[in-house]
Design a protein around this motif. Structure first.
Motif, PDB file in Angstrom:
ATOM      1  N   VAL A  74       0.837  -1.199   0.000  1.00 23.44           N
ATOM      2  CA  VAL A  74       0.000   0.000   0.000  1.00 23.44           C
ATOM      3  C   VAL A  74       0.873   1.250   0.000  1.00 23.44           C
ATOM      4  CG1 VAL A  74      -1.621   1.359   1.384  1.00 23.44           C
ATOM      5  CG2 VAL A  74      -2.004  -1.092   1.071  1.00 23.44           C
ATOM      6  N   LYS A  75       1.920   1.238   0.811  1.00 24.51           N
ATOM      7  CA  LYS A  75       2.811   2.399   0.889  1.00 24.51           C
ATOM      8  C   LYS A  75       3.488   2.668  -0.455  1.00 24.51           C
ATOM      9  CE  LYS A  75       6.732   4.332   3.446  1.00 24.51           C
ATOM     10  NZ  LYS A  75       7.440   4.766   2.225  1.00 24.51           N
ATOM     11  N   SER A  76       3.974   1.614  -1.103  1.00 26.34           N
ATOM     12  CA  SER A  76       4.667   1.817  -2.375  1.00 26.34           C
ATOM     13  C   SER A  76       3.717   2.371  -3.439  1.00 26.34           C
ATOM     14  CB  SER A  76       5.294   0.505  -2.862  1.00 26.34           C
ATOM     15  OG  SER A  76       4.306  -0.444  -3.205  1.00 26.34           O
ATOM     16  N   LEU A  77       2.468   1.966  -3.407  1.00 28.08           N
ATOM     17  CA  LEU A  77       1.487   2.477  -4.371  1.00 28.08           C
ATOM     18  C   LEU A  77       1.115   3.925  -4.070  1.00 28.08           C
ATOM     19  CD1 LEU A  77      -0.763  -0.691  -4.679  1.00 28.08           C
ATOM     20  CD2 LEU A  77       0.575   0.340  -6.534  1.00 28.08           C
ATOM     21  N   LYS A  78       0.939   4.235  -2.795  1.00 28.21           N
ATOM     22  CA  LYS A  78       0.641   5.621  -2.420  1.00 28.21           C
ATOM     23  C   LYS A  78       1.790   6.542  -2.791  1.00 28.21           C
ATOM     24  CE  LYS A  78      -2.648   5.002   1.385  1.00 28.21           C
ATOM     25  NZ  LYS A  78      -2.880   5.190   2.846  1.00 28.21           N
ATOM     26  N   ASP A  79       3.006   6.074  -2.583  1.00 23.19           N
ATOM     27  CA  ASP A  79       4.188   6.882  -2.911  1.00 23.19           C
ATOM     28  C   ASP A  79       4.241   7.209  -4.402  1.00 23.19           C
ATOM     29  OD1 ASP A  79       4.973   6.855  -0.282  1.00 23.19           O
ATOM     30  OD2 ASP A  79       6.489   5.286  -0.528  1.00 23.19           O
ATOM     31  N   GLN A  80       3.569   6.359  -5.206  1.00 22.60           N
ATOM     32  CA  GLN A  80       3.573   6.570  -6.658  1.00 22.60           C
ATOM     33  C   GLN A  80       2.268   7.167  -7.167  1.00 22.60           C
ATOM     34  OE1 GLN A  80       5.887   3.262  -8.777  1.00 22.60           O
ATOM     35  NE2 GLN A  80       5.469   2.349  -6.776  1.00 22.60           N
ATOM     36  N   GLY A  81       1.493   7.735  -6.229  1.00 21.32           N
ATOM     37  CA  GLY A  81       0.335   8.520  -6.619  1.00 21.32           C
ATOM     38  C   GLY A  81      -0.978   7.775  -6.759  1.00 21.32           C
ATOM     39  N   VAL A  82      -1.053   6.527  -6.313  1.00 24.90           N
ATOM     40  CA  VAL A  82      -2.312   5.793  -6.369  1.00 24.90           C
ATOM     41  C   VAL A  82      -3.114   6.096  -5.104  1.00 24.90           C
ATOM     42  CG1 VAL A  82      -3.421   3.537  -6.518  1.00 24.90           C
ATOM     43  CG2 VAL A  82      -1.273   3.963  -7.739  1.00 24.90           C
ATOM     44  N   GLU A  83      -4.325   6.601  -5.262  1.00 20.64           N
ATOM     45  CA  GLU A  83      -5.142   6.993  -4.120  1.00 20.64           C
ATOM     46  C   GLU A  83      -5.855   5.800  -3.493  1.00 20.64           C
ATOM     47  OE1 GLU A  83      -7.849  10.002  -5.299  1.00 20.64           O
ATOM     48  OE2 GLU A  83      -6.289  11.379  -6.017  1.00 20.64           O
ATOM     49  N   SER A  84      -5.766   5.686  -2.188  1.00 19.74           N
ATOM     50  CA  SER A  84      -6.473   4.668  -1.398  1.00 19.74           C
ATOM     51  C   SER A  84      -6.410   3.277  -2.011  1.00 19.74           C
ATOM     52  CB  SER A  84      -7.942   5.078  -1.211  1.00 19.74           C
ATOM     53  OG  SER A  84      -8.046   6.365  -0.662  1.00 19.74           O
ATOM     54  N   PRO A  85      -5.224   2.755  -2.267  1.00 21.65           N
ATOM     55  CA  PRO A  85      -5.136   1.422  -2.896  1.00 21.65           C
ATOM     56  C   PRO A  85      -5.544   0.314  -1.939  1.00 21.65           C
ATOM     57  CG  PRO A  85      -2.958   2.170  -2.229  1.00 21.65           C
ATOM     58  CD  PRO A  85      -3.889   3.323  -1.989  1.00 21.65           C
ATOM     59  N   GLN A  86      -6.236  -0.677  -2.457  1.00 23.06           N
ATOM     60  CA  GLN A  86      -6.560  -1.885  -1.701  1.00 23.06           C
ATOM     61  C   GLN A  86      -5.782  -3.034  -2.314  1.00 23.06           C
ATOM     62  OE1 GLN A  86     -10.693  -3.076  -1.646  1.00 23.06           O
ATOM     63  NE2 GLN A  86     -10.380  -4.542   0.012  1.00 23.06           N
ATOM     64  N   VAL A  87      -5.050  -3.745  -1.480  1.00 22.90           N
ATOM     65  CA  VAL A  87      -4.210  -4.834  -1.960  1.00 22.90           C
ATOM     66  C   VAL A  87      -4.716  -6.152  -1.380  1.00 22.90           C
ATOM     67  CG1 VAL A  87      -1.879  -5.800  -2.023  1.00 22.90           C
ATOM     68  CG2 VAL A  87      -2.209  -3.318  -2.185  1.00 22.90           C
ATOM     69  N   PHE A  88      -4.903  -7.144  -2.244  1.00 16.23           N
ATOM     70  CA  PHE A  88      -5.381  -8.463  -1.832  1.00 16.23           C
ATOM     71  C   PHE A  88      -4.202  -9.437  -1.811  1.00 16.23           C
ATOM     72  CE2 PHE A  88      -8.861  -6.218  -3.827  1.00 16.23           C
ATOM     73  CZ  PHE A  88      -9.928  -6.439  -2.963  1.00 16.23           C
ATOM     74  N   LEU A  89      -4.004 -10.095  -0.696  1.00 22.89           N
ATOM     75  CA  LEU A  89      -2.922 -11.057  -0.548  1.00 22.89           C
ATOM     76  C   LEU A  89      -3.451 -12.452  -0.850  1.00 22.89           C
ATOM     77  CD1 LEU A  89      -1.352  -9.793   2.821  1.00 22.89           C
ATOM     78  CD2 LEU A  89      -1.073  -8.880   0.504  1.00 22.89           C
ATOM     79  N   VAL A  90      -2.814 -13.145  -1.785  1.00 24.33           N
ATOM     80  CA  VAL A  90      -3.327 -14.457  -2.182  1.00 24.33           C
ATOM     81  C   VAL A  90      -2.199 -15.467  -2.358  1.00 24.33           C
ATOM     82  CG1 VAL A  90      -5.219 -13.333  -3.439  1.00 24.33           C
ATOM     83  CG2 VAL A  90      -3.213 -14.135  -4.690  1.00 24.33           C
ATOM     84  N   SER A  91      -2.589 -16.717  -2.307  1.00 19.80           N
ATOM     85  CA  SER A  91      -1.743 -17.829  -2.721  1.00 19.80           C
ATOM     86  C   SER A  91      -2.548 -18.631  -3.726  1.00 19.80           C
ATOM     87  CB  SER A  91      -1.361 -18.722  -1.532  1.00 19.80           C
ATOM     88  OG  SER A  91      -0.876 -19.973  -1.991  1.00 19.80           O
ATOM     89  N   SER A  92      -2.000 -18.828  -4.898  1.00 23.09           N
ATOM     90  CA  SER A  92      -2.724 -19.573  -5.931  1.00 23.09           C
ATOM     91  C   SER A  92      -2.803 -21.059  -5.615  1.00 23.09           C
ATOM     92  CB  SER A  92      -2.058 -19.354  -7.297  1.00 23.09           C
ATOM     93  OG  SER A  92      -2.156 -18.001  -7.681  1.00 23.09           O
ATOM     94  N   HIS A  93      -2.039 -21.505  -4.616  1.00 24.48           N
ATOM     95  CA  HIS A  93      -2.072 -22.916  -4.233  1.00 24.48           C
ATOM     96  C   HIS A  93      -3.038 -23.174  -3.070  1.00 24.48           C
ATOM     97  CE1 HIS A  93       1.215 -23.705  -6.955  1.00 24.48           C
ATOM     98  NE2 HIS A  93       1.905 -22.728  -6.404  1.00 24.48           N
ATOM     99  N   ASP A  94      -3.446 -22.102  -2.378  1.00 22.87           N
ATOM    100  CA  ASP A  94      -4.385 -22.228  -1.256  1.00 22.87           C
ATOM    101  C   ASP A  94      -5.433 -21.135  -1.392  1.00 22.87           C
ATOM    102  OD1 ASP A  94      -3.092 -24.368   0.474  1.00 22.87           O
ATOM    103  OD2 ASP A  94      -1.447 -22.931   0.337  1.00 22.87           O
ATOM    104  N   ILE A  95      -6.348 -21.320  -2.334  1.00 26.00           N
ATOM    105  CA  ILE A  95      -7.272 -20.238  -2.673  1.00 26.00           C
ATOM    106  C   ILE A  95      -8.334 -19.992  -1.599  1.00 26.00           C
ATOM    107  CG2 ILE A  95      -6.942 -20.492  -5.155  1.00 26.00           C
ATOM    108  CD1 ILE A  95      -9.532 -22.050  -5.263  1.00 26.00           C
ATOM    109  N   HIS A  96      -8.435 -20.869  -0.618  1.00 23.69           N
ATOM    110  CA  HIS A  96      -9.398 -20.639   0.458  1.00 23.69           C
ATOM    111  C   HIS A  96      -8.784 -19.829   1.596  1.00 23.69           C
ATOM    112  CE1 HIS A  96      -7.145 -24.228   1.536  1.00 23.69           C
ATOM    113  NE2 HIS A  96      -7.516 -24.078   2.785  1.00 23.69           N
ATOM    114  N   LEU A  97      -7.490 -19.507   1.477  1.00 23.91           N
ATOM    115  CA  LEU A  97      -6.793 -18.785   2.540  1.00 23.91           C
ATOM    116  C   LEU A  97      -6.545 -17.324   2.150  1.00 23.91           C
ATOM    117  CD1 LEU A  97      -4.080 -21.448   3.520  1.00 23.91           C
ATOM    118  CD2 LEU A  97      -6.314 -21.035   4.608  1.00 23.91           C
ATOM    119  N   TYR A  98      -6.174 -16.528   3.167  1.00 20.36           N
ATOM    120  CA  TYR A  98      -5.762 -15.140   2.974  1.00 20.36           C
ATOM    121  C   TYR A  98      -6.901 -14.325   2.353  1.00 20.36           C
ATOM    122  CZ  TYR A  98      -1.664 -18.148   3.347  1.00 20.36           C
ATOM    123  OH  TYR A  98      -0.804 -19.131   3.728  1.00 20.36           O
TER     124      TYR A  98
END
Length: 395
Positions: A184-208
């Protein structure tokens, strides 16, 4: 006839148009409506730098193993500006388009979007395996200018957690928070307003954050495309099973109306008071939507490591893991209903001129509704059994 469900509001215009028409015209109009609901086009753009895990994400959402014949190839270095399309194996109208990362091209964001065919995509998912970079931020801002939605996905969090587990003071929650905050910080530093970041694992799609991402996509889509995304979503989630069931229940209204129209005209060789072809088509969609067809169950077995025979052993319906045919439907119908009584009553009414036709239509609608609801309930219960088996495999 009881109606313990919310009818599809989009069905009502089709019903009104069908009223007053001849039976064949009315049936055609209702069939056309149902087919339009089952063939909504959804094109999802997946982009990110080479090695970010795009292909694995595409495969996970399509419930396809990375080494399957129809999988998006993983570990491939991008060298061309080529969009590669990967239809969902059960819903070919749902297309995942793997775009080359903007960092692999020499085009600025605006020209990049034009080259990949921006207009055809419903939304964009921007994936990174670490922090998001300048090109990702530029692309997101350009997408926003053009009026479409984008979502930041931080992939491979399972790798980060595995690395951090070696530390004595390891905390999964703390590690995930640090990863998200850093993105989120790196995106804000580059001018993206209120970014939402989703954390995922493609091997455990029911997690995170994978379930949260799915819910967010579903919420942001127009209503007519929401069901398409829902039906193509991985079916191991209990809430998804229930949502899919509600979609199918809404469609029962149209199928019931169609059966009533069919009943108004004698059909040679029809041995039950419903249109068997209609039932076969509907049940096939239920089996596919819940991931209970053989191909889907085998993909689930391969992805989870649970033997196919163990998954099949939890099924109780005769319709799951089977090719749905007229004979199979009739076999189940004969076992669970008082078909003979309904049939006798309907046939008696059907050939009474003018007055008899509406009575015949009502009885056929009752019969169709009862069978469809029964089949849907049985298959949804089996879907939950498979879900429990998968989600509790290590317990």
């Amino acid at each position: 006839m009881e109606q313990p469900w919310e009818a599809d509001p989009e069905m009502m215009p089709a019903m009104k148009n069908a009223m007053g028409s001849s039976s064949d015209v009315a049936a055609a109009r209702i069939r056309e409506y149902l087919e339009s609901k089952n063939n909504v086009l959804l094109n999802i753009a997946i982009t990110g730098e080479s090695g970010s895990g795009k292909s694995s994400f595409v495969n996970a959402f399509r419930d396809v193993e990375d080494d399957s014949e129809d999988a998006a190839p993983t570990g491939v270095v991008e060298t061309t500006l080529e969009v590669k399309e990967y239809p969902h194996p059960n819903y070919p109208n749902i297309i995942f388009s793997d775009l080359p990362g903007i960092g692999t091209t020499k085009f600025p964001a605006k020209k990049y979007l034009k080259r990949v065919g921006f207009k055809k995509f419903d939304f964009f998912i921007i994936i990174s395996a670490d922090r998001f970079r300048e090109n990702d931020a530029k692309l997101a801002k350009e997408i926003k200018k053009m009026g479409k939605n984008f979502y930041f996905v931080r992939s491979k969090v399972d790798h980060n957690l595995r690395d951090e587990q070696r530390k004595k003071d390891f905390s999964q929650e703390k590690t995930l928070t640090q990863i998200r905050d850093d993105c989120v910080k790196s995106l804000k530093d580059q001018g993206v307003e209120s970014p939402q970041v989703f954390l995922v694992s493609s091997h455990d799609i029911h997690l995170y954050d994978f379930p949260l991402l799915r819910e967010t996509l579903e919420r942001d889509l127009p209503e007519h495309k929401r069901d398409a995304l829902l039906l193509s979503s991985p079916y191991i989630f209990p809430d998804i099973i229930e949502k899919k069931k509600k979609v199918f229940m809404r469609q029962i209204w149209g199928l019931t109306a169609l059966s009533g129209v069919v009943a108004a005209v004698p059909v040679p060789g029809l041995s039950v008071g419903v249109d068997l072809a209609l039932l076969v088509g509907a049940v096939t969609r239920y089996v596919t939507g819940f991931g209970l067809n053989v191909a889907s169950l085998k993909r689930t077995a391969s992805r989870t490591g649970i033997p196919y025979d163990e998954l099949k052993a939890v099924l109780t319906s005769q319709l799951a893991a089977e090719h749905i045919t007229h004979d199979l439907i009739m076999k189940v119908v004969l076992q669970v209903s008082s078909r003979a009584a309904l049939m006798a009553a309907e046939e008696a009414f059907r050939f009474i001129p003018i007055v008899g036709i509406p009575a015949s239509m009502a009885l056929s609608a009752v019969t169709t509704y009862k069978f469809l609801k029964l089949f849907l309930d049985l298959l949804a219960e089996d879907a939950h059994r498979v879900s429990d088996k998968v989600l509790n495999k290590n317990k």
